[in-house]
Enzyme design. Structure first.
Site, PDB file in Angstrom:
ATOM      1  N   GLY A   1       0.807  -1.211   0.000  1.00  0.00           N
ATOM      2  CA  GLY A   1       0.000   0.000   0.000  1.00  0.00           C
ATOM      3  C   GLY A   1       0.840   1.262   0.000  1.00  0.00           C
ATOM      4  O   GLY A   1       2.074   1.218   0.072  1.00  0.00           O
TER       5      GLY A   1
ATOM      6  N   LEU B   1       1.232   3.690   2.269  1.00  0.00           N
ATOM      7  CA  LEU B   1       2.038   3.876   3.470  1.00  0.00           C
ATOM      8  C   LEU B   1       3.105   2.795   3.563  1.00  0.00           C
ATOM      9  O   LEU B   1       4.253   3.073   3.925  1.00  0.00           O
ATOM     10  CB  LEU B   1       1.158   3.859   4.718  1.00  0.00           C
ATOM     11  CG  LEU B   1       1.910   3.938   6.060  1.00  0.00           C
ATOM     12  CD1 LEU B   1       2.803   5.169   6.128  1.00  0.00           C
ATOM     13  CD2 LEU B   1       0.937   3.906   7.231  1.00  0.00           C
TER      14      LEU B   1
ATOM     15  N   ALA C   1      -4.880  -2.282   5.972  1.00  0.00           N
ATOM     16  CA  ALA C   1      -6.263  -2.040   6.408  1.00  0.00           C
ATOM     17  C   ALA C   1      -7.210  -2.139   5.223  1.00  0.00           C
ATOM     18  O   ALA C   1      -6.788  -2.069   4.062  1.00  0.00           O
ATOM     19  CB  ALA C   1      -6.394  -0.654   7.053  1.00  0.00           C
TER      20      ALA C   1
ATOM     21  N   ASP D   1      -8.788   9.022  11.729  1.00  0.00           N
ATOM     22  CA  ASP D   1      -9.671  10.045  12.285  1.00  0.00           C
ATOM     23  C   ASP D   1     -11.146   9.646  12.195  1.00  0.00           C
ATOM     24  O   ASP D   1     -11.998  10.240  12.874  1.00  0.00           O
ATOM     25  CB  ASP D   1      -9.455  11.382  11.566  1.00  0.00           C
ATOM     26  CG  ASP D   1      -9.645  11.285  10.054  1.00  0.00           C
ATOM     27  OD1 ASP D   1      -9.375  10.213   9.471  1.00  0.00           O
ATOM     28  OD2 ASP D   1     -10.044  12.292   9.443  1.00  0.00           O
TER      29      ASP D   1
ATOM     30  N   TYR E   1     -16.560   1.607   8.220  1.00  0.00           N
ATOM     31  CA  TYR E   1     -15.100   1.727   8.217  1.00  0.00           C
ATOM     32  C   TYR E   1     -14.601   2.219   9.570  1.00  0.00           C
ATOM     33  O   TYR E   1     -13.727   1.605  10.192  1.00  0.00           O
ATOM     34  CB  TYR E   1     -14.656   2.677   7.107  1.00  0.00           C
ATOM     35  CG  TYR E   1     -13.198   3.077   7.206  1.00  0.00           C
ATOM     36  CD1 TYR E   1     -12.183   2.140   7.040  1.00  0.00           C
ATOM     37  CD2 TYR E   1     -12.834   4.404   7.477  1.00  0.00           C
ATOM     38  CE1 TYR E   1     -10.839   2.506   7.134  1.00  0.00           C
ATOM     39  CE2 TYR E   1     -11.504   4.775   7.572  1.00  0.00           C
ATOM     40  CZ  TYR E   1     -10.508   3.822   7.406  1.00  0.00           C
ATOM     41  OH  TYR E   1      -9.191   4.191   7.516  1.00  0.00           O
TER      42      TYR E   1
ATOM     43  N   TRP F   1      -6.496  11.610   6.307  1.00  0.00           N
ATOM     44  CA  TRP F   1      -6.425  12.055   4.906  1.00  0.00           C
ATOM     45  C   TRP F   1      -5.072  11.704   4.280  1.00  0.00           C
ATOM     46  O   TRP F   1      -4.393  12.549   3.699  1.00  0.00           O
ATOM     47  CB  TRP F   1      -6.687  13.553   4.813  1.00  0.00           C
ATOM     48  CG  TRP F   1      -8.044  14.012   5.234  1.00  0.00           C
ATOM     49  CD1 TRP F   1      -8.923  13.349   6.056  1.00  0.00           C
ATOM     50  CD2 TRP F   1      -8.681  15.236   4.866  1.00  0.00           C
ATOM     51  NE1 TRP F   1     -10.061  14.101   6.232  1.00  0.00           N
ATOM     52  CE2 TRP F   1      -9.950  15.255   5.517  1.00  0.00           C
ATOM     53  CE3 TRP F   1      -8.302  16.317   4.090  1.00  0.00           C
ATOM     54  CZ2 TRP F   1     -10.835  16.319   5.387  1.00  0.00           C
ATOM     55  CZ3 TRP F   1      -9.187  17.392   3.952  1.00  0.00           C
ATOM     56  CH2 TRP F   1     -10.439  17.381   4.598  1.00  0.00           C
TER      57      TRP F   1
END
Length: 301
Positions: A12, A14, A67, A109, A132, A160
């Protein structure tokens, strides 16, 4: 001193940033759902496989960057979202409880409802709006229940997230700026764009902290400042032109959420208070527009 880190979600956006910035003192075991090249296969929807990976590799840390992040699709696939976002971190934590390692759980968040109008502190109650957020909140709770009492796990919430690779708002907006004359983008949802580059830096800094007997159960990390999705889209157009990725920017029209209905409800305000994390790690705040300029410089034209 070398530490061994088991990374999930390595394919992914990240995960790729974490691999690119991995310190030389880290022995990194990178995994993804399918496995590819140097990546070992680990399907986060398979709790038994998650436990087995911990027992096989016996890492000092599990960095759970994987995730189910498709916010709208989660409304139609709640069982899969729950398996990946809640059952997987529970299984990883259960394995670490026996092997003695620590865990860094990356979260969101979206565990907050966005109603309070000022930045959320790490210790505030969770109150997600959709599937989610609810599944990510369940994952946080599982990790805290299993490892939190021993100070062996920390949840790092962010917001974000975008980077120069993968699927994210930045790359979508660059494409739409090229394809269209005008764009309609929501102006009444406020948060902070967070670069995978700065987020990866925070993750590695946290795991390099001395092996203190206790870690805060929850920390927050995002870039500095505030923005609406409209602000973010305008900045992407401006910087895209400045960096030569776009010949021209589309006109961006601000609209309200009610004009752009989606299957999942999103928090209208989700700024995170990151002061504790910055103090703990000694990291300076980077304004989101500065971080965006750095990321755009890495985007292939």
């Amino acid at each position: 001193m070398t530490i061994k880190v088991l990374l999930t979600g390595a394919a992914g956006q990240l995960g790729q940033a974490l691999q690119a910035s991995c310190p030389s003192s880290v022995e990194l075991v990178s995994t993804s759902r399918m496995g590819d090249g140097l990546l070992q296969p680990l399907d986060l929807a398979d709790a038994q496989a998650c436990r087995a990976a911990v027992f096989q590799h016996r890492p000092d840390w599990v960095l759970n960057a994987g995730a189910y992040t498709a916010v709208d699709h989660a409304e139609q696939e709640p069982d899969l979202a729950l398996a990946v976002n809640a059952s997987a971190p529970r299984a990883l934590a259960e394995g670490l409880l026996e092997t003695g390692g620590r865990m860094l759980q990356v979260s969101t968040d979206f565990v907050f409802n966005g109603a309070q109008g000022h930045p959320y502190r790490p210790n505030q109650p969770r109150d997600p709006l959709g599937v989610y957020g609810a599944t990510k909140a369940a994952g946080e709770e599982a990790v805290e229940q299993i490892l939190g009492a021993q100070g062996r796990a920390v949840t790092l919430r962010t917001s974000w997230v975008y980077g120069p690779v993968g699927r994210n708002f930045l790359l979508t907006m660059l494409r739409l700026h090229r394809e269209r004359e005008q764009l309609n983008v929501v102006v009444d949802q406020v948060g902070c764009p967070t670069s995978t580059i700065t987020l990866a830096t925070a993750c590695w800094a946290l795991m390099k902290e001395p092996q203190q007997p206790y870690l805060p159960p929850v920390l927050h990390w995002c870039d500095a400042g505030a923005a609406s999705w409209y602000d973010f889209a305008v900045a992407i157009g401006e910087l895209g032109v400045a960096k030569g990725l776009l010949q021209r920017a589309a006109v961006v029209n601000p609209i309200i959420t009610a004009e752009y209905p989606t299957p999942a409800q999103r928090p209208s305000y989700s700024l995170l208070d990151c002061s504790e994390t910055r103090q703990l790690l000694g990291l300076h705040a980077c304004h989101w527009r500065v971080a965006l300029e750095q990321v755009i410089a890495d985007v292939e034209s």
